[in-house]
Design a protein around this motif. Sequence first.
Motif, PDB file in Angstrom:
ATOM      1  N   GLU A 149       7.760   0.844   9.347  1.00  0.00           N
ATOM      2  CA  GLU A 149       7.869   2.215  10.088  1.00  0.00           C
ATOM      3  C   GLU A 149       9.048   2.851   9.466  1.00  0.00           C
ATOM      4  O   GLU A 149       8.716   4.449   9.016  1.00  0.00           O
ATOM      5  N   ASN A 150      10.151   2.352   9.078  1.00  0.00           N
ATOM      6  CA  ASN A 150      11.410   3.275   8.426  1.00  0.00           C
ATOM      7  C   ASN A 150      11.090   3.757   7.105  1.00  0.00           C
ATOM      8  O   ASN A 150      11.643   4.505   6.740  1.00  0.00           O
ATOM      9  N   GLU A 151      10.051   3.095   6.479  1.00  0.00           N
ATOM     10  CA  GLU A 151       9.619   3.304   5.142  1.00  0.00           C
ATOM     11  C   GLU A 151       8.777   4.229   5.031  1.00  0.00           C
ATOM     12  O   GLU A 151       8.045   4.890   3.937  1.00  0.00           O
ATOM     13  N   GLY A 152       8.203   4.887   6.280  1.00  0.00           N
ATOM     14  CA  GLY A 152       7.251   5.750   6.165  1.00  0.00           C
ATOM     15  C   GLY A 152       5.633   4.912   6.377  1.00  0.00           C
ATOM     16  O   GLY A 152       4.699   5.819   6.323  1.00  0.00           O
ATOM     17  N   ILE A 153       5.657   3.832   6.609  1.00  0.00           N
ATOM     18  CA  ILE A 153       4.380   3.280   6.751  1.00  0.00           C
ATOM     19  C   ILE A 153       4.141   2.860   7.894  1.00  0.00           C
ATOM     20  O   ILE A 153       4.520   1.592   8.371  1.00  0.00           O
ATOM     21  N   ASN A 154       3.593   3.519   8.744  1.00  0.00           N
ATOM     22  CA  ASN A 154       3.265   3.381  10.170  1.00  0.00           C
ATOM     23  C   ASN A 154       1.935   3.125  10.652  1.00  0.00           C
ATOM     24  O   ASN A 154       1.592   3.376  11.793  1.00  0.00           O
ATOM     25  N   SER A 155       1.146   3.136   9.577  1.00  0.00           N
ATOM     26  CA  SER A 155      -0.456   3.364   9.997  1.00  0.00           C
ATOM     27  C   SER A 155      -1.102   1.944   9.351  1.00  0.00           C
ATOM     28  O   SER A 155      -1.177   1.532   8.414  1.00  0.00           O
ATOM     29  N   ASP A 156      -1.762   1.504  10.484  1.00  0.00           N
ATOM     30  CA  ASP A 156      -2.594   0.091  10.097  1.00  0.00           C
ATOM     31  C   ASP A 156      -3.709   0.433   9.205  1.00  0.00           C
ATOM     32  O   ASP A 156      -4.033  -0.207   8.366  1.00  0.00           O
ATOM     33  N   TYR A 157      -4.248   1.616   9.537  1.00  0.00           N
ATOM     34  CA  TYR A 157      -5.351   2.052   8.724  1.00  0.00           C
ATOM     35  C   TYR A 157      -5.023   2.218   7.455  1.00  0.00           C
ATOM     36  O   TYR A 157      -5.654   1.877   6.465  1.00  0.00           O
ATOM     37  N   ASN A 158      -3.827   2.838   6.946  1.00  0.00           N
ATOM     38  CA  ASN A 158      -3.417   3.223   5.798  1.00  0.00           C
ATOM     39  C   ASN A 158      -3.016   1.950   4.837  1.00  0.00           C
ATOM     40  O   ASN A 158      -3.438   1.747   3.820  1.00  0.00           O
ATOM     41  N   LEU A 159      -2.544   0.833   5.533  1.00  0.00           N
ATOM     42  CA  LEU A 159      -2.288  -0.484   4.957  1.00  0.00           C
ATOM     43  C   LEU A 159      -3.608  -1.244   4.597  1.00  0.00           C
ATOM     44  O   LEU A 159      -3.479  -1.758   3.704  1.00  0.00           O
ATOM     45  N   GLU A 160      -4.553  -1.089   5.797  1.00  0.00           N
ATOM     46  CA  GLU A 160      -5.610  -1.708   5.227  1.00  0.00           C
ATOM     47  C   GLU A 160      -6.487  -1.017   4.165  1.00  0.00           C
ATOM     48  O   GLU A 160      -7.226  -1.753   3.357  1.00  0.00           O
ATOM     49  N   ASN A 161      -6.395   0.275   3.985  1.00  0.00           N
ATOM     50  CA  ASN A 161      -7.015   1.004   2.749  1.00  0.00           C
ATOM     51  C   ASN A 161      -6.129   0.546   1.548  1.00  0.00           C
ATOM     52  O   ASN A 161      -6.647   0.369   0.521  1.00  0.00           O
ATOM     53  N   LEU A 162      -4.771   0.464   1.586  1.00  0.00           N
ATOM     54  CA  LEU A 162      -3.979   0.045   0.630  1.00  0.00           C
ATOM     55  C   LEU A 162      -4.565  -1.385   0.010  1.00  0.00           C
ATOM     56  O   LEU A 162      -4.547  -1.828  -1.169  1.00  0.00           O
ATOM     57  N   ARG A 163      -4.746  -2.266   1.262  1.00  0.00           N
ATOM     58  CA  ARG A 163      -5.264  -3.708   0.804  1.00  0.00           C
ATOM     59  C   ARG A 163      -6.636  -3.729   0.113  1.00  0.00           C
ATOM     60  O   ARG A 163      -6.841  -4.467  -0.805  1.00  0.00           O
ATOM     61  N   ASP A 164      -7.418  -2.949   0.929  1.00  0.00           N
ATOM     62  CA  ASP A 164      -8.771  -2.818  -0.129  1.00  0.00           C
ATOM     63  C   ASP A 164      -8.695  -2.343  -1.755  1.00  0.00           C
ATOM     64  O   ASP A 164      -9.359  -2.924  -2.226  1.00  0.00           O
ATOM     65  N   THR A 165      -7.763  -1.621  -1.864  1.00  0.00           N
ATOM     66  CA  THR A 165      -7.527  -1.042  -3.138  1.00  0.00           C
ATOM     67  C   THR A 165      -6.915  -2.212  -4.036  1.00  0.00           C
ATOM     68  O   THR A 165      -7.298  -2.579  -5.167  1.00  0.00           O
ATOM     69  N   LYS A 166      -6.017  -3.000  -3.320  1.00  0.00           N
ATOM     70  CA  LYS A 166      -5.553  -4.167  -4.218  1.00  0.00           C
ATOM     71  C   LYS A 166      -6.510  -5.224  -4.327  1.00  0.00           C
ATOM     72  O   LYS A 166      -6.399  -5.947  -5.545  1.00  0.00           O
ATOM     73  N   ASN A 167      -7.522  -5.372  -3.297  1.00  0.00           N
ATOM     74  CA  ASN A 167      -8.598  -6.311  -3.559  1.00  0.00           C
ATOM     75  C   ASN A 167      -9.320  -6.007  -4.876  1.00  0.00           C
ATOM     76  O   ASN A 167      -9.768  -6.744  -5.846  1.00  0.00           O
ATOM     77  N   GLY A 168      -9.614  -4.557  -5.039  1.00  0.00           N
ATOM     78  CA  GLY A 168     -10.121  -4.297  -6.194  1.00  0.00           C
ATOM     79  C   GLY A 168      -9.477  -4.205  -7.547  1.00  0.00           C
ATOM     80  O   GLY A 168      -9.973  -4.731  -8.189  1.00  0.00           O
ATOM     81  N   ALA A 169      -8.097  -4.139  -7.442  1.00  0.00           N
ATOM     82  CA  ALA A 169      -7.497  -4.349  -8.630  1.00  0.00           C
ATOM     83  C   ALA A 169      -7.380  -5.963  -8.949  1.00  0.00           C
ATOM     84  O   ALA A 169      -7.254  -6.145 -10.042  1.00  0.00           O
ATOM     85  N   LEU A 170      -7.044  -6.425  -7.984  1.00  0.00           N
ATOM     86  CA  LEU A 170      -7.353  -8.098  -8.116  1.00  0.00           C
ATOM     87  C   LEU A 170      -8.381  -8.736  -9.034  1.00  0.00           C
ATOM     88  O   LEU A 170      -8.198  -9.221  -9.971  1.00  0.00           O
ATOM     89  N   ILE A 171      -9.822  -8.128  -9.023  1.00  0.00           N
ATOM     90  CA  ILE A 171     -10.918  -8.389  -9.775  1.00  0.00           C
ATOM     91  C   ILE A 171     -10.767  -7.334 -10.874  1.00  0.00           C
ATOM     92  O   ILE A 171     -11.906  -7.453 -11.547  1.00  0.00           O
ATOM     93  N   GLY A 172     -10.277  -6.508 -11.148  1.00  0.00           N
ATOM     94  CA  GLY A 172     -10.003  -5.888 -12.375  1.00  0.00           C
ATOM     95  C   GLY A 172     -10.759  -4.385 -12.326  1.00  0.00           C
ATOM     96  O   GLY A 172     -11.050  -4.086 -13.471  1.00  0.00           O
ATOM     97  N   ASN A 173     -10.607  -3.816 -11.230  1.00  0.00           N
ATOM     98  CA  ASN A 173     -11.294  -2.582 -11.160  1.00  0.00           C
ATOM     99  C   ASN A 173     -10.589  -1.602 -11.767  1.00  0.00           C
ATOM    100  O   ASN A 173      -9.418  -1.384 -11.248  1.00  0.00           O
ATOM    101  N   ALA A 174     -10.865  -0.598 -12.822  1.00  0.00           N
ATOM    102  CA  ALA A 174     -10.005   0.475 -13.310  1.00  0.00           C
ATOM    103  C   ALA A 174      -9.595   1.479 -12.370  1.00  0.00           C
ATOM    104  O   ALA A 174      -8.350   1.814 -12.377  1.00  0.00           O
ATOM    105  N   GLN A 175     -10.487   2.078 -11.470  1.00  0.00           N
ATOM    106  CA  GLN A 175     -10.145   2.933 -10.652  1.00  0.00           C
ATOM    107  C   GLN A 175      -8.890   2.476  -9.842  1.00  0.00           C
ATOM    108  O   GLN A 175      -8.034   3.038  -9.261  1.00  0.00           O
TER     109      GLN A 175
END
Length: 298
Positions: A149-175
């Motif tokens: 929260e102090n770092e400005g990350i206080n939304s579960d939704y935003n963190l889940e979106n970030l994790r979804d993007t990391k899943n894509g990067a893990l398997i090598g998605n360019a975007q």
Amino acid sequence: MKKVLAGLFLIASLSVLAINKGKSPMEHDIDYVWYHYELNSKYEKLFSKEKKEFKDKWEQNRNNKKNLITLLKKYTEKYPNDAYAYEALGTAYMLDNFKEAEANFLKAIKLGDDDTAKYSLALLYADKGEKDNDKEKTKLAEKYLKELENEGINSDYNLENLRDTKNGALIGNAQALFGLAAYYDNYGNYKMSEKYATEFLEFDKENLDNLMFLSNAYIAQKKYTESEKLFLPLAQKGMMQAQYLLALGYYHAGNLKEAEKWAKKTLEKSGTKQLDDIEVAKELLNRINSKLKVQNKK
């Protein structure tokens, strides 16, 4: 290319030059990246050739926890510094192996995955605290959530979106790789930005935004050899952005003669460049010349 900025050099490492223009703060939301950057839609469907086998097995086994754990363990053996892979492994252990989940989340955080892994660890501790009436774990969960929260990350939704993007990067998605490089560049996590921007080079070695992310990361981490290795061949080909970034790297490395040489190159045929580009290149050259004058007086 950034939507808000047109100039080539204006988008490149301006914070390093202490020029207060160009980079506007993004929200802690990976989706917000796409408001600021335009990326060819073809990258949505492009995946790393190196990770094709892993990607195929990931998609086949993502609902089979036992197989997924085996797959991720093999992956971390091959890529031991991929922070998010440990978070994914910790998530696979989360429901029935507290110690393994905790160890992998802590490993991910140590390697630089200090947002989604921290959130996953907080959830793990919160669950443990509730089930076992463990006040120590509850306090740890609260501590990590407060840090986010102090770092400005206080939304579960935003963190889940970030994790979804990391899943894509893990398997090598360019975007996904580009999005994470941009996201972490904006928040100064240059280790993570460098990782994702480097992987994106497989798809486009001359994307101007991605080159900017790498320049910022190299300068922040004093990786001047890496900067020269990447930008010199592009600069020698006549790529203006690479010439500027090469000069910028030399400037911070203290190699002022080379910095001057390449800064001047960016100003050749100035009629082909935008006014903002010229002004930023001149500002760098002025700084180089000022340092050279001091150096020559000694």
